[in-house]
Design an enzyme around this catalytic site. Structure first.
Site, PDB file in Angstrom:
ATOM      1  N   TYR A  73     -17.585  15.866   3.798  1.00  0.00           N
ATOM      2  CA  TYR A  73     -16.853  16.068   2.561  1.00  0.00           C
ATOM      3  C   TYR A  73     -17.105  14.889   1.617  1.00  0.00           C
ATOM      4  O   TYR A  73     -16.922  13.735   2.005  1.00  0.00           O
ATOM      5  CB  TYR A  73     -15.348  16.215   2.809  1.00  0.00           C
ATOM      6  CG  TYR A  73     -14.639  16.507   1.524  1.00  0.00           C
ATOM      7  CD1 TYR A  73     -14.687  17.786   0.983  1.00  0.00           C
ATOM      8  CD2 TYR A  73     -14.005  15.505   0.798  1.00  0.00           C
ATOM      9  CE1 TYR A  73     -14.099  18.066  -0.243  1.00  0.00           C
ATOM     10  CE2 TYR A  73     -13.409  15.775  -0.426  1.00  0.00           C
ATOM     11  CZ  TYR A  73     -13.465  17.053  -0.940  1.00  0.00           C
ATOM     12  OH  TYR A  73     -12.901  17.323  -2.164  1.00  0.00           O
ATOM     13  N   GLN A 116      -9.312  23.475   0.003  1.00  0.00           N
ATOM     14  CA  GLN A 116     -10.040  24.719   0.288  1.00  0.00           C
ATOM     15  C   GLN A 116     -11.381  24.454   0.960  1.00  0.00           C
ATOM     16  O   GLN A 116     -11.850  25.263   1.779  1.00  0.00           O
ATOM     17  CB  GLN A 116     -10.181  25.582  -0.978  1.00  0.00           C
ATOM     18  CG  GLN A 116     -10.979  24.977  -2.122  1.00  0.00           C
ATOM     19  CD  GLN A 116     -10.128  24.127  -3.064  1.00  0.00           C
ATOM     20  OE1 GLN A 116      -9.061  23.615  -2.676  1.00  0.00           O
ATOM     21  NE2 GLN A 116     -10.587  23.946  -4.293  1.00  0.00           N
ATOM     22  N   ASN A 166      -8.845  12.384  -1.193  1.00  0.00           N
ATOM     23  CA  ASN A 166      -7.493  12.027  -1.618  1.00  0.00           C
ATOM     24  C   ASN A 166      -6.492  12.466  -0.549  1.00  0.00           C
ATOM     25  O   ASN A 166      -6.870  12.949   0.508  1.00  0.00           O
ATOM     26  CB  ASN A 166      -7.168  12.659  -2.988  1.00  0.00           C
ATOM     27  CG  ASN A 166      -7.273  14.192  -2.934  1.00  0.00           C
ATOM     28  OD1 ASN A 166      -7.186  14.798  -1.868  1.00  0.00           O
ATOM     29  ND2 ASN A 166      -7.470  14.801  -4.077  1.00  0.00           N
ATOM     30  N   SER A 207      -8.156   2.105   1.124  1.00  0.00           N
ATOM     31  CA  SER A 207      -9.122   1.087   1.522  1.00  0.00           C
ATOM     32  C   SER A 207      -8.497  -0.304   1.472  1.00  0.00           C
ATOM     33  O   SER A 207      -7.521  -0.533   0.751  1.00  0.00           O
ATOM     34  CB  SER A 207     -10.319   1.161   0.576  1.00  0.00           C
ATOM     35  OG  SER A 207     -11.381   0.389   1.059  1.00  0.00           O
ATOM     36  N   GLN A 253     -12.539  -4.708  -4.117  1.00  0.00           N
ATOM     37  CA  GLN A 253     -11.636  -3.881  -3.344  1.00  0.00           C
ATOM     38  C   GLN A 253     -10.547  -3.299  -4.232  1.00  0.00           C
ATOM     39  O   GLN A 253     -10.212  -2.120  -4.145  1.00  0.00           O
ATOM     40  CB  GLN A 253     -10.994  -4.720  -2.232  1.00  0.00           C
ATOM     41  CG  GLN A 253     -10.144  -3.929  -1.273  1.00  0.00           C
ATOM     42  CD  GLN A 253     -10.939  -2.804  -0.637  1.00  0.00           C
ATOM     43  OE1 GLN A 253     -12.093  -2.976  -0.290  1.00  0.00           O
ATOM     44  NE2 GLN A 253     -10.348  -1.633  -0.532  1.00  0.00           N
ATOM     45  N   HIS A 281     -10.824   0.036  -6.275  1.00  0.00           N
ATOM     46  CA  HIS A 281     -10.819   1.356  -5.629  1.00  0.00           C
ATOM     47  C   HIS A 281      -9.597   2.177  -6.014  1.00  0.00           C
ATOM     48  O   HIS A 281      -9.662   3.408  -6.067  1.00  0.00           O
ATOM     49  CB  HIS A 281     -10.857   1.210  -4.101  1.00  0.00           C
ATOM     50  CG  HIS A 281     -12.240   1.085  -3.553  1.00  0.00           C
ATOM     51  ND1 HIS A 281     -13.193   2.049  -3.741  1.00  0.00           N
ATOM     52  CD2 HIS A 281     -12.837   0.102  -2.833  1.00  0.00           C
ATOM     53  CE1 HIS A 281     -14.325   1.676  -3.149  1.00  0.00           C
ATOM     54  NE2 HIS A 281     -14.140   0.494  -2.601  1.00  0.00           N
ATOM     55  N   GLU A 292      -9.704  -3.153   7.589  1.00  0.00           N
ATOM     56  CA  GLU A 292     -10.892  -2.296   7.507  1.00  0.00           C
ATOM     57  C   GLU A 292     -12.121  -3.161   7.225  1.00  0.00           C
ATOM     58  O   GLU A 292     -13.109  -3.119   7.937  1.00  0.00           O
ATOM     59  CB  GLU A 292     -10.683  -1.277   6.379  1.00  0.00           C
ATOM     60  CG  GLU A 292     -11.866  -0.340   6.153  1.00  0.00           C
ATOM     61  CD  GLU A 292     -11.760   0.417   4.836  1.00  0.00           C
ATOM     62  OE1 GLU A 292     -10.936   0.039   3.975  1.00  0.00           O
ATOM     63  OE2 GLU A 292     -12.527   1.391   4.665  1.00  0.00           O
ATOM     64  N   HIS A 293     -12.058  -3.946   6.145  1.00  0.00           N
ATOM     65  CA  HIS A 293     -13.126  -4.891   5.802  1.00  0.00           C
ATOM     66  C   HIS A 293     -12.598  -6.305   5.995  1.00  0.00           C
ATOM     67  O   HIS A 293     -11.495  -6.617   5.550  1.00  0.00           O
ATOM     68  CB  HIS A 293     -13.544  -4.743   4.331  1.00  0.00           C
ATOM     69  CG  HIS A 293     -13.989  -3.370   3.956  1.00  0.00           C
ATOM     70  ND1 HIS A 293     -13.160  -2.481   3.307  1.00  0.00           N
ATOM     71  CD2 HIS A 293     -15.169  -2.725   4.123  1.00  0.00           C
ATOM     72  CE1 HIS A 293     -13.808  -1.348   3.093  1.00  0.00           C
ATOM     73  NE2 HIS A 293     -15.035  -1.463   3.574  1.00  0.00           N
ATOM     74  N   ASP A 314     -21.036  -1.726   1.747  1.00  0.00           N
ATOM     75  CA  ASP A 314     -20.690  -0.471   1.091  1.00  0.00           C
ATOM     76  C   ASP A 314     -21.942   0.339   0.761  1.00  0.00           C
ATOM     77  O   ASP A 314     -21.905   1.567   0.712  1.00  0.00           O
ATOM     78  CB  ASP A 314     -19.935  -0.739  -0.219  1.00  0.00           C
ATOM     79  CG  ASP A 314     -18.524  -1.242   0.029  1.00  0.00           C
ATOM     80  OD1 ASP A 314     -18.003  -1.015   1.134  1.00  0.00           O
ATOM     81  OD2 ASP A 314     -17.942  -1.861  -0.887  1.00  0.00           O
ATOM     82  N   GLU A 320      -3.018  15.142  47.268  1.00  0.00           N
ATOM     83  CA  GLU A 320      -2.506  15.626  45.982  1.00  0.00           C
ATOM     84  C   GLU A 320      -1.992  17.061  46.094  1.00  0.00           C
ATOM     85  O   GLU A 320      -1.627  17.669  45.081  1.00  0.00           O
ATOM     86  CB  GLU A 320      -3.602  15.522  44.900  1.00  0.00           C
ATOM     87  CG  GLU A 320      -3.868  14.075  44.463  1.00  0.00           C
ATOM     88  CD  GLU A 320      -4.715  13.968  43.196  1.00  0.00           C
ATOM     89  OE1 GLU A 320      -5.247  14.994  42.726  1.00  0.00           O
ATOM     90  OE2 GLU A 320      -4.828  12.839  42.668  1.00  0.00           O
ATOM     91  N   HIS A 358      -9.040  22.691  46.518  1.00  0.00           N
ATOM     92  CA  HIS A 358     -10.018  21.633  46.222  1.00  0.00           C
ATOM     93  C   HIS A 358     -10.622  21.108  47.526  1.00  0.00           C
ATOM     94  O   HIS A 358     -11.814  20.832  47.604  1.00  0.00           O
ATOM     95  CB  HIS A 358      -9.348  20.472  45.470  1.00  0.00           C
ATOM     96  CG  HIS A 358      -9.112  20.744  44.019  1.00  0.00           C
ATOM     97  ND1 HIS A 358      -8.266  21.710  43.569  1.00  0.00           N
ATOM     98  CD2 HIS A 358      -9.637  20.158  42.894  1.00  0.00           C
ATOM     99  CE1 HIS A 358      -8.254  21.719  42.245  1.00  0.00           C
ATOM    100  NE2 HIS A 358      -9.089  20.786  41.802  1.00  0.00           N
TER     101      HIS A 358
END
Lengths: 429, 429
Positions: B124, B186, B209, B233, B255, B258, B322-323, B356, B410, B415
């Site tokens: 995506y 969608q 988003n 981010s 940063q 963003h 994250e970074h 990046d 068990e 088995h």
């Protein structure tokens, strides 16, 4: 048993459909217990232990002494069997260690990937009639090998407030750091939020009933990872006339005894084998202590005849079985062609039980068709990969302009500036 | 900017808390669109494309000719930049290939692990002002290297019904097999259920988003895997007086641009550096086209002074950025000690922008503290590991008895039987 001959491709998804799991109706219960554990901590843990396990416990943590002493009480032969299994599981998972991957992608641009342990992990072991100490081995051994510093085990107490000694023995043997007598939804909630007694973990592993499954799903909403989504266990066998019908039947039954919702499927290019296996199942099932449970799974089982191996492989890949046994003359055709399966058992002397306990592979595997996109538990399940990069002055000169152009084209001016400032500072060098 | 000096450990989690995401209120919307796409297929896709993207499309699939021709229209310099980035990303991800791991755990017990591609994956790519063609590189390159046979890309059309040419150029270059002009909820629903036009995939990757994020979460309930849970981010820099305040400020701003919910944190053992960086930010922010957005993130940013590196490392590991940029003299202390971070940038000439776009590492990384338990996207994200075992007659004789004992303990008699039958058949051999 349902014998199906040459099913049309359109009907495969119906024939191979798994039992529907209705989780919506228990989500409310799970959420309620989560909220209570979050707010009240140990008080809520104790309340639900009393309610669901029928025991009032003042101390839910099992002391190191208790673990050690109770663990010692198991049979010597069982200890030896567990040690043999541990040895094989350890060998196979140790071999999965990967080393640091380092690449100078451009002159002066050094990138590397390293895997570091998930610091705190939780292991859930169900209680009930079958004490799954084998699952302790399958989860604690790779956790320890990975270097997880906190390995927490939760398992429900029995009516006397105890955890099965074999579970305690395996826990101590494999390096579990803390053991709690807590089961079900409240155990998962405890490891998600932490309580006065139970520590929070970053990832939860292990099987469980549908309440535990839904609780693990909910835990992911609170920032905890889980090993994988769970569903009833399943086995698909492909076999031809070179297989042993009695062995095939015994493997199908070992799957069936897990529960009435277990999935049991035989695919074959031999009609006579299908008939022989059917007869063998009817004989062998009579002596099983869990016959009633197995019978229901067998009633829903599918024995599918197809004309050739290509169709069989196609159908198997569409199903994506958790366990896949290959007992055919041309086994390489299936080994090479299988795209979607959790663990694969090859030949007449490789029962699923081997992988369940002692061959060395992991038995925590993707069910419900998740073999299409999930790995079974392995060493990497307890690690996360991190990337590093160090760019020298020469390096930024080499790739800086490309970054400026791309950042600019994406409309991210500050990203470009971060490079431009550096390039400008190097103009005279 | 919030300057904080020597915060008490008790206050760390408050200081480092991420913005709360309220997803409950949009879950109903997401579920409604999912149900409609499931039932009505393309008709629902077209309806919501019209509603959300303001364009009526008769054909949502972008033809190979259109991809190729529109892709060609981008600037030559941008093409070159993308090719350079592709080369580096490819090198680094190709090096991540692991070979088959094979172990004879006991005599006659052969176990091996192999990774095979997830056959169908979805990518995506968000639309909007910034066409994230760099994310196409980050996802399609490893997908292709892994051997995924179907690589589906969905991205929302603009008001004229087009996808940005740079996205199409990158898609063709990196081996995307199908491109659809579909965005938002969608798109995720289409790849989850399939429609007349959009194929179903087994795993969905990519940013988006909060609607896309919730849609991806919901997709997991329908058997689709996702790359990782997403959040805004974030960047944390540790820097001392050997760093360049101007460079540090430029990274924090890259940063911040963003979005207003971006997380921007500086940790330092130097009060004077903190003051210098603050001043630099105030200067540099003035010229940014996305100043308004960046300003909000900067207003919420934290500049944290601590007395020594040990405290700093401890705090950083608790946050799990994250970074993570390291600009300190004793960089090895942080490289060795970092437990929880997505991607790490070392030294004064390694801006976050490098990773990046073009250093070669992946930019799809765990946010929201998930670096504690999730890997960033890497080659393995497009593969699943499968285990195989083949036990010979000798092998089952070696491990069979241990399996019998464990299965019996068990309570799983079937088995045990599966092994007993085989051992009995070998008594005379």
């Amino acid at each position: 048993m349902n014998k199906i001959y040459n099913p049309e491709k359109d009907s495969w998804s119906t024939i191979l459909s798994r039992p529907t799991q209705t989780v919506e109706d228990i989500e409310a219960t799970v959420l309620e217990i989560f909220n209570e554990v979050k707010q009240k901590g140990d008080v809520a843990i104790e309340k639900y232990t009393n309610l669901f396990d029928g025991i009032e416990l003042t101390n839910i943590q099992v002391s190191a002494t208790e673990i050690s002493e109770k663990g010692k009480t198991i049979d010597g032969s069982l200890k030896q069997a567990i040690l043999l299994a541990k040895n094989n599981i350890e060998k196979f998972h140790k071999a999965q260690k990967t080393s640091k991957i380092e690449v100078e992608t451009a002159v002066g641009v050094n990138c590397w990937q390293e895997k570091r342990p998930i610091q705190k992990v939780g292991i859930y072991i169900p209680g009930g009639t079958a004490p799954l100490f084998s699952t302790v081995l399958m989860l604690a051994i790779p956790a320890k090998l990975a270097g997880c510093s906190e390995i927490v085990l939760c398992s429900p107490p029995d009516k006397e407030g105890n955890i099965n000694p074999a579970i305690l023995y395996a826990a101590e043997l494999c390096g579990v750091t803390k053991v709690y007598k807590v089961g079900g939804i409240q155990a998962i909630a405890g490891m998600t939020f932490s309580t006065e007694t139970i520590p929070q973990v970053f990832k939860i592993f292990g099987p469980g009933n549908q309440f535990v499954t839904v609780a693990k799903q909910l835990a992911t909403k609170y920032g905890v990872a889980i090993d994988m989504p769970a569903g009833p266990s399943e086995l698909l066998i492909v076999a031809d006339d070179t297989s042993n019908a009695s062995f095939v039947a015994s493997d199908l039954l070992s799957q069936a005894e897990h529960g009435s919702d277990s999935q049991v499927i035989l695919v074959s290019t031999s009609k006579s084998l299908i008939d022989k296996v059917e007869t063998e199942i009817e004989i062998q099932i009579e002596d099983l202590p869990r016959k009633a449970m197995a019978q229901k799974a067998i009633d829903n089982s599918k024995l599918i005849y197809v004309d050739n191996d290509a169709i069989a492989l196609n159908l198997i890949n569409q199903y994506g079985p958790e366990h896949f046994i290959i007992c055919t003359e041309n086994e390489d055709f299936y080994i090479d062609g299988i795209q979607n399966a959790g663990s694969i058992f090859i030949g007449n002397y490789t029962p699923e039980s081997a992988g369940d306990y002692a061959s060395g592979t992991n038995h925590t595997l993707p069910t419900n068709g998740y073999a299409k996109q999930y790995s079974g538990v392995n060493l990497d399940s307890f690690l996360k990969s991190m990337t590093f990069q160090k760019v020298t002055k020469t390096g930024i000169k080499n790739i800086g302009n490309a970054i400026e152009i791309m950042a600019s084209a994406e409309g991210l001016q500050a990203h470009k500036n971060a490079v431009t400032l550096r390039l400008n500072s190097l103009k005279d060098e």
